[in-house]
Design a protein around this motif. Structure first.
Motif, PDB file in Angstrom:
ATOM      1  N   HIS A   1       6.847   4.885   3.459  1.00 25.69           N
ATOM      2  CA  HIS A   1       7.685   4.604   4.618  1.00 25.69           C
ATOM      3  C   HIS A   1       9.018   3.999   4.183  1.00 25.69           C
ATOM      4  O   HIS A   1      10.088   4.416   4.627  1.00 25.69           O
ATOM      5  CB  HIS A   1       6.952   3.654   5.570  1.00 25.69           C
TER       6      HIS A   1
ATOM      7  N   PHE B   1       1.790   1.166  11.760  1.00 24.89           N
ATOM      8  CA  PHE B   1       2.743   2.280  11.888  1.00 24.89           C
ATOM      9  C   PHE B   1       2.456   3.022  13.185  1.00 24.89           C
ATOM     10  O   PHE B   1       1.362   2.949  13.738  1.00 24.89           O
ATOM     11  CB  PHE B   1       2.570   3.243  10.711  1.00 24.89           C
TER      12      PHE B   1
ATOM     13  N   GLU C   1       1.039   3.834   1.983  1.00 27.29           N
ATOM     14  CA  GLU C   1       1.683   4.242   3.237  1.00 27.29           C
ATOM     15  C   GLU C   1       3.001   3.490   3.443  1.00 27.29           C
ATOM     16  O   GLU C   1       4.000   4.075   3.866  1.00 27.29           O
ATOM     17  CB  GLU C   1       0.735   3.977   4.414  1.00 27.29           C
ATOM     18  N   GLU C   2       2.979   2.195   3.129  1.00 29.71           N
ATOM     19  CA  GLU C   2       4.163   1.378   3.328  1.00 29.71           C
ATOM     20  C   GLU C   2       5.253   1.778   2.332  1.00 29.71           C
ATOM     21  O   GLU C   2       6.441   1.844   2.682  1.00 29.71           O
ATOM     22  CB  GLU C   2       3.815  -0.109   3.166  1.00 29.71           C
TER      23      GLU C   2
ATOM     24  N   ILE D   1       0.055  -4.153   8.523  1.00 21.71           N
ATOM     25  CA  ILE D   1       1.282  -3.481   8.968  1.00 21.71           C
ATOM     26  C   ILE D   1       0.855  -2.303   9.827  1.00 21.71           C
ATOM     27  O   ILE D   1      -0.064  -1.559   9.462  1.00 21.71           O
ATOM     28  CB  ILE D   1       2.164  -3.048   7.770  1.00 21.71           C
TER      29      ILE D   1
ATOM     30  N   PRO E   1       0.815  -1.218   0.000  1.00 22.06           N
ATOM     31  CA  PRO E   1       0.000   0.000   0.000  1.00 22.06           C
ATOM     32  C   PRO E   1       0.851   1.272   0.000  1.00 22.06           C
ATOM     33  O   PRO E   1       2.032   1.227   0.323  1.00 22.06           O
ATOM     34  CB  PRO E   1      -0.810  -0.111   1.303  1.00 22.06           C
TER      35      PRO E   1
END
Lengths: 467, 353
Positions: free
Chosen positions: A74, B322, A70-71, B320, A68
């Protein structure tokens, strides 16, 4: 904080395996066919080739790894923070912006994995160059460090200034575009190796590992080590193994059986305390709760171990054994546990107490163990140690597990408990704008009732009705 | 003498070769009974639904990197330790700090709560493991009642009480694990076999008790018999340091997290690795792992500041998480499985549910 030195000799151990993995990613990104779209970036009047847009980097990561947004952002940010990518504009901050912001790939010369010692001398030269190139260019923290360095390596300061001047002179001979790029590369290197205050230090590691075997070890110690290894392998070759299909089937069964009991997977009633801010769930399931929930009582049927692990379950089992006139078995098992996990100084006393109560001929609560085990145990008790009752304990455990436990599950006692057990009502989450009550504190296990301090109220909150 | 050295060199080389060849044979034997993969068996299981977990509590108070934490059996209190020597006991439900003590050393990498809830153990660069009874008496200085229990010749990386407050199991950078009697500080058993620093350990939940698993810088996970001190099983499939080991709830398997960015599941009866939890996008090492109560989920904290949640049976990554702003260094699921707590180098601890 100074970086660690290059990996010490001795053990061929790859330190920081994540760095080489990052490099593989970055190399893939630069692949002419499959990599990130390269473009030339115009900065004022200079054109810098082989630049990439932050947004394209993120997009590439999303596609390549099927992750995704966001990952991807990051991961991209980590690549920049580790100095594998640097921004062409505002090179002072290592962040990845998912837009048109231009970035370039760091030259392998400066790759973090080379783990250059990044010595004080080098840093001093870098700061000196920055200072010389444009007066007032040093940031506050850089000025501070420059002053500190000047104090610390004062004796070599002439060399520092000379090197700085020489490097600046050499740089002037290059094309403006190259000069800009090299300056960015160098700046990124130092941002990683000497991060500004507040920025994460990505090179920081915990205490050094593996140093105990870094130095050359005496021959005999190595020989012993390998002899032990060989012995271990030989034993392992002889061990009985179970087919994978059987073992893996067991996980399925266990997971399915426990699924509804897993609060994270299935929630819990009256509500997960961490989510509802209410400790009712803990009150309802406390070790001494008078009315256990249905789920809890059901769990006692999963395995003998789970029954014993729950103090309430164990207490009910003890009651049941009492009715069958075999409660001494469980008491004996508990005494064995006490011995095994007791203080070293108490071992003789505990062993003797167990013997007197359960094993001595004519003992008040004599346990029925087979004669061979009894003989071995009595022999061992002459020189008691904490494992002296292991064999007897195992025998009694198996007896209870194979015999008493199945009967307990079929007993009226257990069936009654199951029938009486209720399912707590779901508690509705308190909705804003009601003022939130302070989270209930609870007495710490470390507070003893005789301490004289008043017990803090820790009762269940409202709405913890049980159906 | 020169000739002796030469002879010893040959012996060492030949022993090494013998060990290598036996290792190969062992792998062959293990492979013979491997008739199915875990994800194949797991096809019969329902997929997990949408998965949402959030930070429900943030514990702020450490002035430096949080290195380790452990839950109290009361399901809400925790003990945590940090780089600056501070060890704090919190009621994480209310986020109140209940006790704090400063160790005389930095990098307190190990801490543990006693089963009774009345004491904590901790240690790190001081090479020791010390036990502090917890007291609410305002007149008492916690540090005054400190008991030095374990002594190693290198840093303490992990510690755990056994089934009672009276025994502690430790793992150390000196390559050994050891079992100690708390009251007297006596060494009850030591465990030799790792070829490098031991970084983690976990006690087996087995009903007949008495084994534990350890992981180290030699990439090995070793299962030990606490009574005899012998290594009963060992697994060598990781490619880098093993930072964390944790038993599957049934005790038939254990998971490991390593610097090679993978987590792996090892079955004790099949005597082999049965699953690898990895993803190409996960590049940084896993620092700590733990199972949810049913063993269906594996939570793993990583050095890239994230927490990945794995479906243990199907092998896929479920989610995941965060939130942390630096490495996740420690992660434990609460005793009743209602939440898990993570500690990070960003100085905070978070409780997720």
């Amino acid at each position: 904080m100074a970086t660690g030195p290059a990996p010490s000799g001795g053990r061929p151990r790859e330190q920081r395996p994540h760095l080489s993995k990052m490099e593989r990613v970055v190399v893939s990104m630069q692949d002419p066919d499959q990599g990130v779209k390269m473009r030339s970036q115009r900065l004022l009047i200079t054109v810098v080739p082989h630049a990439v847009a932050g947004g394209d980097v993120v997009e590439w990561l999303i596609q390549k790894f099927c992750i995704p947004q966001e990952e991807a952002l990051h991961l991209g940010t980590l690549l920049v923070q580790h100095g594998y990518l640097y921004p062409l504009r505002d090179p002072g901050i290592l962040v990845l912006r998912p837009d048109e912001t231009p970035y370039r790939f760091q030259t392998p010369y400066f790759w973090t994995s080379t783990l250059w010692p990044a010595a004080e001398m080098d840093y001093a030269i870098y700061l000196a160059k920055k200072n010389m190139r444009k007066h007032g260019a040093l940031l506050d923290h850089e000025k501070e460090r420059y002053v500190q360095l000047h104090k610390r390596i004062n004796h070599a300061w002439d060399l520092v200034l000379m090197q700085a001047r020489e490097q600046l002179r050499a740089a002037k001979r290059r094309r403006k575009g190259d000069r800009l790029v090299i300056a960015c590369q160098e700046q990124t290197f130092w941002l990683v190796n000497r991060p500004p205050p507040g920025a994460p230090n990505v090179l920081e590691q915990g205490p050094e590992r593996g140093c105990c075997t870094a130095s050359p070890v005496q021959m005999t110690k190595s020989l012993d080590f390998y002899k032990r290894e060989i012995e271990r392998y030989r034993k392992a070759l002889g061990r009985a193994r179970v087919k994978s299909s059987v073992c893996l089937e067991a996980y399925l069964q266990y997971s399915v059986q426990h699924r509804l009991h897993d609060p994270i997977l299935s929630g819990c009633l009256p509500g997960n305390p961490w989510i509802t801010d209410n400790a009712a769930y803990w009150a309802v399931n406390s070790p001494t709760a008078a009315a256990p929930t249905k789920l809890r009582v059901e769990r006692w049927a999963f395995s003998f171990q789970e029954l014993l692990e729950d103090p309430l379950g164990r207490a009910h089992f003890m009651d049941f054994l009492g009715k069958e006139f075999s409660a001494e078995n469980l008491s004996f098992w508990e005494a064995c546990e006490e011995l095994r996990y007791g203080g070293q100084a108490q071992v003789p006393a505990l062993a003797d107490a167990a013997y007197q109560q359960f094993l001595a001929p004519g003992a008040a609560r004599w346990v029925n163990i087979d004669s061979r085990t009894m003989e071995r145990t009595l022999e061992g008790l002459r020189q008691p140690h904490r494992y002296v009752l292991d064999d007897a304990q195992l025998h009694i455990y198996m007896l209870m597990k194979k015999d008493s436990y199945p009967r307990f599950l079929k007993s009226d006692l257990y069936k009654g408990l199951l029938a009486e057990a209720g399912i707590p009502l779901e508690m509705k989450r308190r909705v804003f704008p009601f003022p939130r009550k302070p989270w209930h504190s609870s007495p710490s296990p470390a507070v003893l009732p005789t301490s004289g301090e008043p017990m803090v109220a820790g009762g269940p909150g409202d709405g913890d009705k049980v159906a | 003498m020169a000739t002796d050295g030469l002879h010893e060199n040959e012996t060492l080389a030949s022993l090494k070769m013998e060990a290598e060849s036996l290792k190969g044979k062992l792998e062959e034997e293990r492979a013979k009974l491997h008739d199915v993969e875990l994800h194949q068996v797991a096809e019969r299981v329902e997929a997990l639904g949408q998965f949402v977990m959030k930070t429900r509590r943030t514990l702020k108070g450490h002035g430096n990197k949080v290195l380790c934490m452990d839950w109290c059996k009361d399901k809400r209190r925790i003990v945590s330790s940090s780089q600056d020597g501070k060890v704090i006991v919190w009621d994480s439900f209310t986020t109140n700090k209940e006790h704090a003590v400063t160790m005389p050393c930095t990098w307190v990498m190990a801490c543990a709560y006693a089963p009774s809830g009345c004491a904590i153990a901790c240690g790190g660069l001081d090479n020791k493991c010390s036990v502090y009874p917890l007291t609410f008496d305002k007149n008492e200085n916690m540090a005054a009642k400190k008991k030095s229990v374990a002594m190693h010749t290198n840093y303490l990386s992990a510690c755990s009480f056994t089934n009672s407050d009276m025994q502690i199991l430790t793992a150390s950078g000196d390559g050994t694990c050891a079992l100690w009697d708390v009251e007297s500080g006596q060494l009850l058993q030591s465990f030799h076999g790792h070829g490098a620093d031991v970084l983690c350990l976990d006690l087996a939940p087995s009903e007949t008790g008495n084994t534990f698993v350890s992981g180290g810088c030699d990439k090995k996970a070793m299962v030990w018999d606490m009574r005899s001190g012998q290594c009963v099983q060992a697994f060598e499939t990781h490619e880098s340091d093993i930072n964390s080991v944790r038993y599957y709830p049934s005790g038939d398997a254990f998971a490991s997290g390593s610097d090679d960015a993978t987590c792996r599941l090892y079955d004790l009866r099949a005597d082999r690795e049965v699953a690898i939890y990895s993803k190409e996008s996960i590049i940084f090492g896993a620092s700590s792992v733990d199972f949810s109560l049913s063993g269906r989920l594996l939570f793993a904290g990583y050095n890239d500041y994230t927490i990945n949640v794995w479906d243990v049976l199907k092998g896929a990554r479920v989610s995941i998480l965060f939130g942390h702003e630096n490495r996740v260094s420690t992660l434990r699921v609460s005793p009743d499985g209602t939440a898990f707590c993570s500690g990070s180098w960003d100085h905070t601890l978070r409780v997720w549910a």
